[in-house]
Design an enzyme around this catalytic site. Sequence first.
Site, PDB file in Angstrom:
ATOM      1  N   CYS A   9       2.329   0.227  13.952  1.00  0.00           N
ATOM      2  CA  CYS A   9       2.065  -0.364  12.790  1.00  0.00           C
ATOM      3  C   CYS A   9       3.225   0.007  11.803  1.00  0.00           C
ATOM      4  CB  CYS A   9       0.762  -0.482  11.989  1.00  0.00           C
ATOM      5  SG  CYS A   9       0.452   1.126  11.349  1.00  0.00           S
ATOM      6  N   GLY A  22       0.793  -1.351  -0.072  1.00  0.00           N
ATOM      7  CA  GLY A  22      -0.142  -0.104  -0.002  1.00  0.00           C
ATOM      8  C   GLY A  22       0.926   1.247   0.015  1.00  0.00           C
ATOM      9  N   GLN A  81      -7.708   0.081   4.652  1.00  0.00           N
ATOM     10  CA  GLN A  81      -8.375  -0.367   5.637  1.00  0.00           C
ATOM     11  C   GLN A  81      -9.739  -0.955   5.122  1.00  0.00           C
ATOM     12  OE1 GLN A  81      -7.020  -1.442   8.407  1.00  0.00           O
ATOM     13  NE2 GLN A  81      -5.353  -0.251   8.343  1.00  0.00           N
ATOM     14  N   ASN A  87      -7.117   4.038   9.749  1.00  0.00           N
ATOM     15  CA  ASN A  87      -6.674   2.759  10.234  1.00  0.00           C
ATOM     16  C   ASN A  87      -6.675   2.901  11.814  1.00  0.00           C
ATOM     17  OD1 ASN A  87      -4.778   5.085   9.329  1.00  0.00           O
ATOM     18  ND2 ASN A  87      -3.238   3.854  10.720  1.00  0.00           N
ATOM     19  N   SER A 103      -3.856  -3.068  -0.283  1.00  0.00           N
ATOM     20  CA  SER A 103      -2.659  -3.797   0.390  1.00  0.00           C
ATOM     21  C   SER A 103      -3.190  -5.226   0.520  1.00  0.00           C
ATOM     22  CB  SER A 103      -2.061  -3.254   1.406  1.00  0.00           C
ATOM     23  OG  SER A 103      -1.319  -4.015   2.268  1.00  0.00           O
ATOM     24  N   ALA A 104      -2.211  -6.271   0.225  1.00  0.00           N
ATOM     25  CA  ALA A 104      -2.849  -7.698   0.081  1.00  0.00           C
ATOM     26  C   ALA A 104      -2.846  -7.989   1.709  1.00  0.00           C
ATOM     27  CB  ALA A 104      -1.806  -8.434  -0.600  1.00  0.00           C
ATOM     28  N   HIS A 105      -1.782  -7.704   2.587  1.00  0.00           N
ATOM     29  CA  HIS A 105      -1.858  -8.337   3.680  1.00  0.00           C
ATOM     30  C   HIS A 105      -2.761  -8.079   4.927  1.00  0.00           C
ATOM     31  CE1 HIS A 105       0.274  -5.088   6.219  1.00  0.00           C
ATOM     32  NE2 HIS A 105       0.486  -4.612   5.045  1.00  0.00           N
TER      33      HIS A 105
END
Length: 389
Positions: free
Chosen positions: A330, A71, A183, A155, A203-205
């Site tokens: 994070c 991201g 998010q 987030n 974002s994938a994760h």
Amino acid sequence: MHERTYLDHNATAPIRPEARAALMDALDATGNGSAVHGEGRGARATIEAARAKVAALVGADARGVVFTAGGTEADTLALTPDFFRGEERLGCDVLITSAVEHAAVLRGHRFPVEQVDVLAVDSRGRVELEELDVALAHHAEAGRRALVSVMLANNETGVIQPLAEVARRAHAHGALVHTDAVQAAGRIPVSMRALGVDLMSLSAHKIGGAPGSGALVIADPDLRPAPVFSGGGQERGRRAGSENIPSIAAFGAAAASAGSAVEDEVVRIDALRERLESALRCEFPELVLLVGDVERLPNTSCVALPGVPAENLVIALDLAGVAASAGAACSSGKVTASHVLSAMGVPERIARSAIRLSFGWSSGEEDVDRALGAFRRVWPGLLRRARAA
């Protein structure tokens, strides 16, 4: 070892079984997606299948999906003064963003500092639309084209921005609109077309894919932001470098899994969060629930025990078997003061005590039970120390 409960999905989500399987299958395959032989064509097919699944997650054209390393890179790729359609340059002279954006937007853009306007937010963390109007009109009158970047959901608090209205007002002044939807995607239904934005970061994760993959989704597939770095012609010349095929394959699988269940998951996760928040408010009257009265993600709670540093509460919960987060943990691995809560005008004593609890696809009723048990064990001691300080 005691069972733990993971309430930090907004930082990263556990990998979904479908994503793990896709990742392992891609690791077992050989081939560069730019090669013309059979192995290369197989790799290309994996990439394009994932591209279609990511596009479907956010209601976009697959040709506009540009795979990135995450991201943050997607934000950096989007936030440039230079866009092109063919050989035509479509320049942006100023970036307009909000005070509650992720650091990847506030610090990751490619505009000179003097060409950035940061908009205030209200006490619930929503962008001030009147201030946006003033900024857009000011720059339009001066002949400057704006790029507006406002996140879809925060987030830290989960607050959802009035993004469709932001886009409508921005487009009325000829601006381009980007949103960091990292998010929101996969947690609530997201339609790029309905929102009316030009660029969207994913974002994938965050949705149960593997780390190392993200995407910038461009509504107009012919619109091309200036690349962050140059090299080969991958991703239609918009992002150089051989694609991370295993992580991309996992991203596609996670996107398909999240998208197929998103409406049911909204109801299920919201019930978990509501049960946790109701019990916490009932049992611990000193607890402050931030932004509980505004539209937000169904998975996110932001709570505080005034007078107790957030780091102390996070550590106490961790020792009691619950993973939570606070501040900018994070991005730094440390608990720092939240720029989001400060921008909202939250008193410092509360802001420095705020922690985030975030559910996700792997969460269940047992996580609520264990979280409540952990709070019951750690709260009295923390409260005594806060009152004695």
